[in-house]
Write a protein that holds these residues in place. Structure first.
Motif, PDB file in Angstrom:
ATOM      1  N   LYS A   7       0.859  -1.191   0.000  1.00  0.00           N
ATOM      2  CA  LYS A   7       0.000   0.000   0.000  1.00  0.00           C
ATOM      3  C   LYS A   7       0.886   1.228   0.000  1.00  0.00           C
ATOM      4  N   ALA A   9       3.514   1.754  -1.459  1.00  0.00           N
ATOM      5  CA  ALA A   9       4.921   1.384  -1.243  1.00  0.00           C
ATOM      6  C   ALA A   9       5.849   2.270  -2.078  1.00  0.00           C
ATOM      7  N   GLN A  52      11.486  -5.502  -2.733  1.00  0.00           N
ATOM      8  CA  GLN A  52      10.576  -5.208  -1.615  1.00  0.00           C
ATOM      9  C   GLN A  52       9.756  -6.445  -1.263  1.00  0.00           C
ATOM     10  N   SER A  58      13.251  -2.857   2.620  1.00  0.00           N
ATOM     11  CA  SER A  58      11.935  -2.461   3.134  1.00  0.00           C
ATOM     12  C   SER A  58      11.624  -1.044   2.641  1.00  0.00           C
ATOM     13  N   GLY A  62       5.007   4.037   3.005  1.00  0.00           N
ATOM     14  CA  GLY A  62       3.983   3.066   2.640  1.00  0.00           C
ATOM     15  C   GLY A  62       4.269   1.736   3.317  1.00  0.00           C
ATOM     16  N   SER A  63       3.542   0.692   2.909  1.00  0.00           N
ATOM     17  CA  SER A  63       3.704  -0.595   3.595  1.00  0.00           C
ATOM     18  C   SER A  63       3.801  -1.763   2.616  1.00  0.00           C
ATOM     19  N   HIS A  65       3.303  -5.972   3.161  1.00  0.00           N
ATOM     20  CA  HIS A  65       3.003  -7.087   4.062  1.00  0.00           C
ATOM     21  C   HIS A  65       3.191  -8.397   3.315  1.00  0.00           C
ATOM     22  N   ALA A  70       4.316  -7.102   8.318  1.00  0.00           N
ATOM     23  CA  ALA A  70       4.839  -5.862   7.742  1.00  0.00           C
ATOM     24  C   ALA A  70       6.359  -5.892   7.707  1.00  0.00           C
ATOM     25  N   THR A  71       6.947  -5.413   6.596  1.00  0.00           N
ATOM     26  CA  THR A  71       8.417  -5.367   6.506  1.00  0.00           C
ATOM     27  C   THR A  71       8.974  -4.001   6.901  1.00  0.00           C
ATOM     28  N   ALA A  72       8.145  -2.948   6.834  1.00  0.00           N
ATOM     29  CA  ALA A  72       8.653  -1.591   7.100  1.00  0.00           C
ATOM     30  C   ALA A  72       9.181  -1.518   8.530  1.00  0.00           C
TER      31      ALA A  72
END
Ligand SMILES: Nc1ncnc2c1ncn2[C@@H]1O[C@H](COP(=O)(O)OP(=O)(O)OP(=O)(O)O)[C@@H](O)[C@H]1O
Ligand SMILES: [Mg+2]
Length: 229
Positions: A7, A9, A52, A58, A62-63, A65, A70-72
């Protein structure tokens, strides 16, 4: 079921005058079992996006998953842990260890993954990718297509939920490229493994059931189609 969700990203390199948005505001959902090609001009963000999803990196904003995680903001160690659990990689240049035989390359991946299947399990995996009887050869005694099959066997050791292949056929002639794509598709159908690949080759794109096109770090089209036979 969504196996991967991005989202907004965004990955930004540099700052100020040298700032580059390698990807910018990507919204993307990947369902389990997809066989999806990422295309677009050089520099459009394909590798950045696959990195990503592959938890090699990461997002700056944004995010991302992967199976709900979640990787952020994850530490490198945590990101590596998620990568080890979920992702297999196939590389353009195969990345086999030249002094090891095909079977030893697979066995090494097994021991790194904490499996003790040993030589017989490695030979069984090689047979599954069509390399029966070739386990004793070193990479330089195999064709490019055969080397990529060893790499695919190695990627499957951990039974990853997602296999990422950044230009997997770039170093292969078109017959070997087709054979590798046929194998990827057979494994996708047999095990339900999600395959995400990038390419510049229209023949490879024809294999995809979904084609995501990038331009300047953004998705400009996302098309689902029947797979070529
Ligand atoms: N580590 C980095 N530092 C700075 N800029 C980067 C870095 N990695 C990628 N970029 C830039 O981000 C953009 C996207 O690069 P990326 O490698 O994702 O493109 P690509 O679509 O994979 O291209 P190709 O088809 O040539 O492989 C490019 O403008 C690139 O120069
Ligand atoms: Mg690239």
């Amino acid at each position: 079921m969504a196996i991967c969700e991005l989202k907004g990203a965004t990955k930004t390199y540099g700052s100020g005058a040298t700032e580059v948005h390698a990807i910018l505001g990507i919204d993307l959902t990947i369902d389990a079992g997809e066989f999806t090609a990422f295309v677009g001009p050089s520099g459009s963000g394909k590798t950045t996006l696959l990195n990503q999803i592959g938890c090699l990196d990461s997002p700056s904003a944004g995010s991302v998953h992967i199976r709900g995680k979640a990787t952020a903001g994850l530490s490198d160690v945590k990101l590596a842990g998620l990568r080890a659990e979920e992702i297999g990689f196939i590389f353009q240049s195969f990345n086999l260890i030249p002094v090891l035989t095909a079977a030893e390359n697979v066995e090494l991946a097994m021991s790194l993954a904490g499996q003790d299947g040993g030589h017989d399990a490695a030979l069984a995996l090689l047979a599954e990718v069509g390399l029966e009887g070739l386990g004793g050869r070193r990479p330089n005694q195999l064709s490019g297509g055969q080397q990529q099959r060893v790499a695919i066997a190695r990627a499957l050791v951990k039974k990853p939920s997602i296999v990422i292949a950044d230009e997997p056929t770039a170093n292969l002639d078109s017959d070997s490229g087709r054979a590798v794509l046929d194998l990827m598709r057979a494994l996708n159908e047999k095990h339900g493994t999600t395959f995400l690949f990038s390419t510049h080759d229209p023949m490879v794109v024809d294999y995809a059931r979904r084609v995501v096109t990038l331009r300047d770090g953004a998705i400009v089209s996302d098309e689902r189609r029947g797979a070529a036979s």
